[in-house]
Write a protein that holds these residues in place. Structure first.
Motif, PDB file in Angstrom:
ATOM      1  N   ALA A 350       0.942  -1.123  -0.135  1.00  0.00           N
ATOM      2  CA  ALA A 350      -0.168  -0.057  -0.027  1.00  0.00           C
ATOM      3  C   ALA A 350       0.940   1.236  -0.010  1.00  0.00           C
ATOM      4  O   ALA A 350       1.774   1.389   0.871  1.00  0.00           O
ATOM      5  CB  ALA A 350      -0.907   0.017   1.202  1.00  0.00           C
ATOM      6  N   TRP A 351       0.557   1.985  -1.040  1.00  0.00           N
ATOM      7  CA  TRP A 351       1.395   3.227  -1.128  1.00  0.00           C
ATOM      8  C   TRP A 351       1.103   4.331   0.161  1.00  0.00           C
ATOM      9  O   TRP A 351       1.876   5.066   0.444  1.00  0.00           O
ATOM     10  CB  TRP A 351       1.338   4.062  -2.346  1.00  0.00           C
ATOM     11  N   GLY A 352       0.044   4.221   0.689  1.00  0.00           N
ATOM     12  CA  GLY A 352      -0.551   5.320   1.431  1.00  0.00           C
ATOM     13  C   GLY A 352       0.424   5.616   2.731  1.00  0.00           C
ATOM     14  O   GLY A 352       0.250   6.398   3.489  1.00  0.00           O
ATOM     15  N   GLY A 353       0.833   4.580   3.365  1.00  0.00           N
ATOM     16  CA  GLY A 353       1.714   4.535   4.564  1.00  0.00           C
ATOM     17  C   GLY A 353       2.283   3.306   5.070  1.00  0.00           C
ATOM     18  O   GLY A 353       1.796   2.233   4.816  1.00  0.00           O
ATOM     19  N   THR A 354       3.240   3.233   5.790  1.00  0.00           N
ATOM     20  CA  THR A 354       3.851   2.297   6.453  1.00  0.00           C
ATOM     21  C   THR A 354       3.608   2.430   8.027  1.00  0.00           C
ATOM     22  O   THR A 354       2.976   1.776   8.751  1.00  0.00           O
ATOM     23  CB  THR A 354       5.169   1.959   6.076  1.00  0.00           C
ATOM     24  N   VAL A 355       4.535   3.378   8.326  1.00  0.00           N
ATOM     25  CA  VAL A 355       4.334   3.820   9.785  1.00  0.00           C
ATOM     26  C   VAL A 355       4.177   5.407   9.844  1.00  0.00           C
ATOM     27  O   VAL A 355       4.417   6.019   8.912  1.00  0.00           O
ATOM     28  CB  VAL A 355       5.582   3.425  10.766  1.00  0.00           C
ATOM     29  N   SER A 356       3.598   5.848  10.838  1.00  0.00           N
ATOM     30  CA  SER A 356       3.319   7.354  11.001  1.00  0.00           C
ATOM     31  C   SER A 356       3.664   7.857  12.371  1.00  0.00           C
ATOM     32  O   SER A 356       3.668   7.103  13.374  1.00  0.00           O
ATOM     33  CB  SER A 356       2.027   7.833  10.352  1.00  0.00           C
ATOM     34  N   SER A 357       3.435   9.139  12.483  1.00  0.00           N
ATOM     35  CA  SER A 357       3.776   9.796  13.886  1.00  0.00           C
ATOM     36  C   SER A 357       3.071  10.796  13.898  1.00  0.00           C
ATOM     37  O   SER A 357       2.913  11.980  13.049  1.00  0.00           O
ATOM     38  CB  SER A 357       5.311  10.066  13.969  1.00  0.00           C
ATOM     39  N   ARG A 358       2.420  11.100  15.237  1.00  0.00           N
ATOM     40  CA  ARG A 358       1.733  12.318  15.693  1.00  0.00           C
ATOM     41  C   ARG A 358       2.777  12.835  16.877  1.00  0.00           C
ATOM     42  O   ARG A 358       2.158  13.701  17.798  1.00  0.00           O
ATOM     43  CB  ARG A 358       0.268  12.076  16.323  1.00  0.00           C
ATOM     44  N   HIS A 359       3.983  12.564  16.841  1.00  0.00           N
ATOM     45  CA  HIS A 359       4.940  13.119  17.952  1.00  0.00           C
ATOM     46  C   HIS A 359       4.848  14.761  18.044  1.00  0.00           C
ATOM     47  O   HIS A 359       4.978  15.246  19.200  1.00  0.00           O
ATOM     48  CB  HIS A 359       6.338  12.931  17.497  1.00  0.00           C
ATOM     49  N   PHE A 360       4.634  15.343  16.719  1.00  0.00           N
ATOM     50  CA  PHE A 360       4.575  16.795  16.776  1.00  0.00           C
ATOM     51  C   PHE A 360       3.199  17.330  16.482  1.00  0.00           C
ATOM     52  O   PHE A 360       2.905  18.476  15.762  1.00  0.00           O
ATOM     53  CB  PHE A 360       5.501  17.419  15.791  1.00  0.00           C
ATOM     54  N   TYR A 361       2.118  16.783  17.197  1.00  0.00           N
ATOM     55  CA  TYR A 361       0.892  16.875  16.760  1.00  0.00           C
ATOM     56  C   TYR A 361       0.346  18.233  17.444  1.00  0.00           C
ATOM     57  O   TYR A 361      -0.618  18.973  17.014  1.00  0.00           O
ATOM     58  CB  TYR A 361      -0.008  15.517  16.999  1.00  0.00           C
ATOM     59  N   GLU A 362       0.452  18.074  18.808  1.00  0.00           N
ATOM     60  CA  GLU A 362      -0.012  19.121  19.810  1.00  0.00           C
ATOM     61  C   GLU A 362       0.989  20.330  19.836  1.00  0.00           C
ATOM     62  O   GLU A 362       2.135  20.483  19.380  1.00  0.00           O
ATOM     63  CB  GLU A 362      -0.047  18.565  21.081  1.00  0.00           C
ATOM     64  N   THR A 363       0.230  21.541  20.325  1.00  0.00           N
ATOM     65  CA  THR A 363       1.222  22.555  20.356  1.00  0.00           C
ATOM     66  C   THR A 363       2.173  22.433  21.325  1.00  0.00           C
ATOM     67  O   THR A 363       2.063  22.004  22.470  1.00  0.00           O
ATOM     68  CB  THR A 363       0.243  23.888  20.859  1.00  0.00           C
TER      69      THR A 363
END
Length: 550
Positions: A350-363
């Protein structure tokens, strides 16, 4: 799309023929305008309760033979009749879209059964609790009139209906201990991305996707043919057309394609009475309904509301606030592309993603901007797109292509985008469609906060690429803005003076009119919106049912 639906033909992922209503009935309990992700979920929910639901769709079904990935020249097809931009595609179901402003948006939009999801990447995120209270928490944008907890049961229904793959227990995603299916294979490039995240000490998680990692509800598991936005030949990718629509039609819902809606009609009491639309032969027809729902996406919905002028609504339907078309949010999006010495297996999985991160999601108070961004670590670009970006014609073309092809992998950065009135959708009376109806103009300019947020997103993604082993990095920048997510243009709120619909997606000005799609978003979060769009639609269906039963 230009393809003609063949009665009795099978739609990928279904167990048999899917029919189209041709009864000519001109009335319904509920009229839904738009057969995309929101419209499909809402129609399914209401039809199962026994309501007579009629859906009008400007486009048509997309037959399996029209999917680009079923053909050797799939990339060429992807740049023509499958092109996500209506201005470039110019199919018979499209209308003119002109993109303006300091940072014009390349609008991504399909008119078809399934809407823009027919060419999406199937990232399947929930919003975060903070997304609904960004004003209170961070003095950013506006608060939603609902909370994350209000959507949890509808997220769960949608994950089952679509067949979501992923991993439960995500520490930054409350209320989701499990998911229906195991994660999609991440391949060796996914292992590289994990190594990069771990070296930097950044949180990561398996990407949730509306793609089957194993057989599910009569649909087969993904066979990893890759480049999913060019169509899924097997039906492993969850689309409204192979999940909600077959069940909705089996429950009695009626779907009328090639129905180009001209206006939503209103009575003397100010309530919606139905709609006028052009049929496939160009005849102007009318349909009446007790309840009307508009699900035309963040561009199509404000267009229809603004076209639906009347003496009672001279500035457009449901527009006493002046907010219809305002607060356009396409997200702060770009790609950071790393080059690796070893092959990246860009075409596997699947091209859309392997792993991802919301490490920098919040203010982060140490930043010079508010809110944050998501990083999605993916595979690389397709061969033609790689060639056009890295291998100019002439001397050295083949050497350059061999250097880049299957040696690149992509990090998609998606940042939060504040609602601002000057970012907007307007009618374009100078550029008309084939039926004489106005097109639209979009206006978009990045705010200073978005510019700083985007720059930090590129910087962090570049760090990740090098930590994962890249020897060089390029970026696609912010010119033009990727218009994959069309949000905010008929927003939800408690105050009728500065919003279009209430917490139940019902128009403040018209008590039996609902707006149910991405246009109702109060803020956009920093993730793909399809899952939340569908969860909101399922919730709105419950609210419509409750209002009718009161």
């Amino acid at each position: 799309m230009s393809a003609q639906y063949i009665p009795g033909a099978e739609i990928p992922g279904t167990s048999g023929p899917v029919g189209i209503d041709d009864s000519g009935s001109d009335s319904a309990d509920v009229l839904v305008i738009g057969a995309g992700a929101a419209g499909a979920a809402l129609v399914w929910s209401l039809a199962r309760r026994g309501l007579d639901v009629l859906c009008l769709e400007q486009g048509d079904w997309v037959p399996q033979q029209e999917i680009p990935k079923n053909h050797a020249d799939w990339e060429v097809r992807g740049r023509h009749y499958w092109n996500p931009s209506p201005g470039k595609r110019r199919g018979p179901a499209d209308y003119p879209v002109t993109n303006l402003g300091e940072n014009p948006v390349d609008v991504y939009m399909y008119s078809a059964v399934g809407g823009s999801a027919i060419g999406y990447g199937a990232h399947f995120w929930r919003f975060e609790p903070s997304d609904f209270k960004a004003k209170t928490i961070d003095d950013f944008g506006v608060d939603w009139p609902i909370e994350y907890e209000d959507l949890i049961p509808y997220y769960e229904i949608n994950e089952q209906m679509m067949g979501m793959s992923g991993a439960g227990g995500d520490p930054v995603q409350p209320g989701r201990p499990s998911v229906p299916l195991k994660p999609m294979p991440i391949g060796r490039q996914g292992d590289r991305w994990i190594d990069g995240f771990d070296k930097l000490g950044w949180y990561w998680w398996a990407q949730s996707q509306a793609i089957l990692s194993e057989d599910w509800k009569g649909r087969p598991a993904c066979v990893n043919r890759g480049f999913c936005a060019f169509g899924c030949p097997s039906g492993a990718m969850a689309l409204p057309s192979n999940t909600y629509w077959p069940e909705a039609i089996a429950a009695g819902a009626r779907l009328r394609t090639h129905a180009r809606v001209r206006e939503v009609t209103v009575g003397e009491d100010g309530e919606a009475t139905g709609a006028r639309y052009y049929d496939e032969d160009g005849r102007l027809r009318s349909v009446t309904a007790k309840t009307v729902v508009i699900s035309g996406n963040g561009v199509g919905t404000p267009r229809l509301l603004l076209m639906s002028k009347s003496p009672r609504f001279p500035n457009g339907l449901a527009n006493s606030s002046g907010q219809v078309g305002r607060n356009f949010m396409p997200h702060v999006q770009t790609m950071v592309i790393g080059h690796f010495e070893d092959p990246t297996d860009a075409d596997h999985g699947a091209w859309g993603g392997t792993v991802s991160s919301r490490h920098f999601y919040e203010t982060d108070p140490d930043n010079d901007y508010k809110r944050g961004f998501t990083m999605v670590a993916m595979r690389g670009y397709s061969p033609l797109n790689t060639a056009l970006a890295t291998a100019p014609w002439g001397e050295g073309h083949h050497e350059a292509l061999e250097h880049h092809l299957n040696h690149e992998a992509t990090i998609w950065v998606c940042g939060d985008d504040a609602p601002e009135e000057h970012n907007r959708i307007e009618l374009d009376e100078e550029n008309l469609d084939d039926f004489g109806l106005p097109g639209v103009r979009t206006y978009y300019t990045l705010s200073e906060n978005s510019k700083r947020l985007g720059a930090d997103g590129v910087r962090r993604a570049t760090e990740l690429a090098y930590a994962a082993g890249a020897d060089s990095v390029r970026t696609t920048g912010f010119d033009s803005i990727l218009g994959w997510h069309l949000l905010g243009t008929a927003r939800m709120g408690s105050d009728p003076a500065n919003s279009v619909v209430d917490a139940n997606n019902r128009a403040h000005d018209v008590p039996n009119l609902y707006v149910v799609d991405g246009s109702s978003f109060s803020t956009g979060g920093a993730v793909n919106p399809t899952h939340t769009i569908q969860a909101l639609a399922l919730r709105a269906a419950d609210k419509i049912w409750e209002a009718r039963s009161a």
